[in-house]
Design a protein around this motif. Structure first.
Motif, PDB file in Angstrom:
ATOM      1  N   ASP A   1       9.297  -3.897   5.722  1.00 33.82           N
ATOM      2  CA  ASP A   1       9.752  -3.827   4.335  1.00 33.82           C
ATOM      3  C   ASP A   1       9.356  -2.505   3.701  1.00 33.82           C
ATOM      4  OD1 ASP A   1      10.718  -6.323   4.598  1.00 33.82           O
ATOM      5  OD2 ASP A   1       9.449  -7.269   3.078  1.00 33.82           O
TER       6      ASP A   1
ATOM      7  N   ASP B   1       8.262  -2.102   0.699  1.00 28.64           N
ATOM      8  CA  ASP B   1       7.356  -2.237  -0.452  1.00 28.64           C
ATOM      9  C   ASP B   1       5.888  -2.318  -0.040  1.00 28.64           C
ATOM     10  OD1 ASP B   1       7.303  -4.670   0.733  1.00 28.64           O
ATOM     11  OD2 ASP B   1       8.057  -5.791  -0.976  1.00 28.64           O
TER      12      ASP B   1
ATOM     13  N   GLN C   1       4.440  -4.444   1.679  1.00 28.00           N
ATOM     14  CA  GLN C   1       3.912  -5.792   1.894  1.00 28.00           C
ATOM     15  C   GLN C   1       3.705  -6.033   3.383  1.00 28.00           C
ATOM     16  OE1 GLN C   1       6.594  -8.367  -0.534  1.00 28.00           O
ATOM     17  NE2 GLN C   1       4.667  -9.059  -1.408  1.00 28.00           N
TER      18      GLN C   1
ATOM     19  N   ARG D   1       3.451  -6.203  -3.539  1.00 32.77           N
ATOM     20  CA  ARG D   1       4.344  -5.045  -3.376  1.00 32.77           C
ATOM     21  C   ARG D   1       3.824  -3.888  -4.218  1.00 32.77           C
ATOM     22  NH1 ARG D   1       9.481  -3.733  -4.306  1.00 32.77           N
ATOM     23  NH2 ARG D   1      10.493  -5.321  -3.053  1.00 32.77           N
TER      24      ARG D   1
END
Ligand code: UDP
Ligand code: MG
Length: 316
Positions: free
Chosen positions: A98, A100, A102, A205
């Motif tokens: 991802d 972000d 995360q 995030r």
């Protein structure tokens, strides 16, 4: 020849998170280049973002030859973005991550060691906590995983993320699945291979907003279930059968009562309740049937999973 690791990054409106991500992932690549002598490429898939995600990615591509990108003509969803990334990847090992943060890039080293030294085909991340997530949301997620693990014909771990590192063999198997309704967690499980789960703590995030509303998650879980299990169809037939048996017994009871005690006009409320209940169940089952029919309908159209507007895949 050095091993090449491709990192696939689905991005939808991530202009705020991308600088942090790029920073972190390049740092991790430097560490791994030193330690394991591997090369990297990053495949950013811009999933029809409406903000400046694409220009940010293009900036990176201009100054960093390892950056390749694909940009969709509209938002096709994360699953489509993952497929496009996997298809573009040239690496011997491919990771999905991802944008972000995360999915901590630092885990990549451990994943790589797992595959290379321990003979696994795939190392995947699983979060053991859902700290920092709304309570109701994490409860519903847990319920969903408990349910789908019971009824789906694929191994889907609780808290499994899409974050993973896979060998070329696994990637090719995933790409060979041409279905339009792509529930990645199910697909990853369905292709099999030896997977090691690496556990980590949930991270928040870094910037930007989550793209998943409660409603989107609910539809996503229904999609997941109908894509990987036909159990609801069986359940609806069993419930239907059960209702028939109950009705049959009731008919016998009523006939017997009428013969023995005559026919006083009573039971209107209970009748209405029964009619509501039974028609409710009927509609519900019809709905389930409809879901599968709709899936079949979409699949038979054989539409492409995504449409590319622009890319630099051929350039480097
Ligand atoms: N994403 C995407 N297309 C979408 C929604 C999300 O490519 O339609 C990407 C998003 O940019 C991010 C990843 O999928 O890199 C996970 O999304 P998000 O962080 O919003 O989900 P959450 O972590 O809250 O489950
Ligand atoms: Mg996220």
């Amino acid at each position: 020849m050095k091993n090449l690791i491709s990192v696939v990054i689905p991005c939808f409106n991530e202009e705020e998170a991308l600088p942090y991500f790029y920073d972190a992932v390049t740092k991790q690549s430097d560490v791994m280049r030193e330690k394991y002598a591997v090369d990297f490429e990053y495949i950013f898939v811009d999933d029809g973002s409406t903000d400046d995600t694409l220009s940010v990615v293009k900036e990176y591509a201009a100054k960093d030859g390892r950056v390749r990108y694909v940009s969709f003509s509209r938002n096709f969803g994360k699953e489509a973005a993952i497929l496009a990334g996997l298809e573009a990847a040239r690496g011997d090992y491919v990771s999905v991550m991802d944008a972000d943060l995360q999915d901590p890039p630092e885990l990549l080293g451990e994943m790589y060691e797992t595959i290379v030294n321990e003979g696994y085909d795939c190392a995947a991340a699983r979060r053991v906590t859902r700290r920092g997530e709304p309570k109701l949301r994490s409860l519903l997620s847990r319920l969903f995983y408990a349910l789908i693990r019971k009824i789906a014909k694929a191994d889907i771990a609780d808290g499994a993320r899409d974050y993973r590192l896979m060998t070329r063999k696994v990637v090719d198997a995933i790409i060979s699945m041409r279905e339009y309704n792509r529930f990645s967690k199910g697909i990853f499980g369905w292709v099999g291979f030896k997977t090691k789960w690496i556990e980590f703590e949930n991270a928040k995030r870094v910037a930007g907003e989550t793209k998943w509303s409660m409603w989107k998650l609910l539809l996503y879980s229904a999609d997941g279930i109908t894509s990987f299990s036909t159990m609801p169809l069986a359940v609806s037939s069993v419930v239907g059968m059960l209702m028939c048996v109950i009705a049959f017994v009731m008919i016998l009871v009523i006939i017997a009562k009428t013969i023995i005690w005559g026919d006083p006009v009573a039971g209107y409320p209970s009748l209405v309740c029964i009619i509501f209940l039974v028609s409710g169940i009927q509609l519900f089952c019809l709905g389930i049937l409809g879901q599968y029919l709709a899936k079949t309908y979409i699949e038979t159209k054989k539409r492409p999973v995504y449409i590319i507007k622009e890319n630099n895949l051929e350039d480097n």
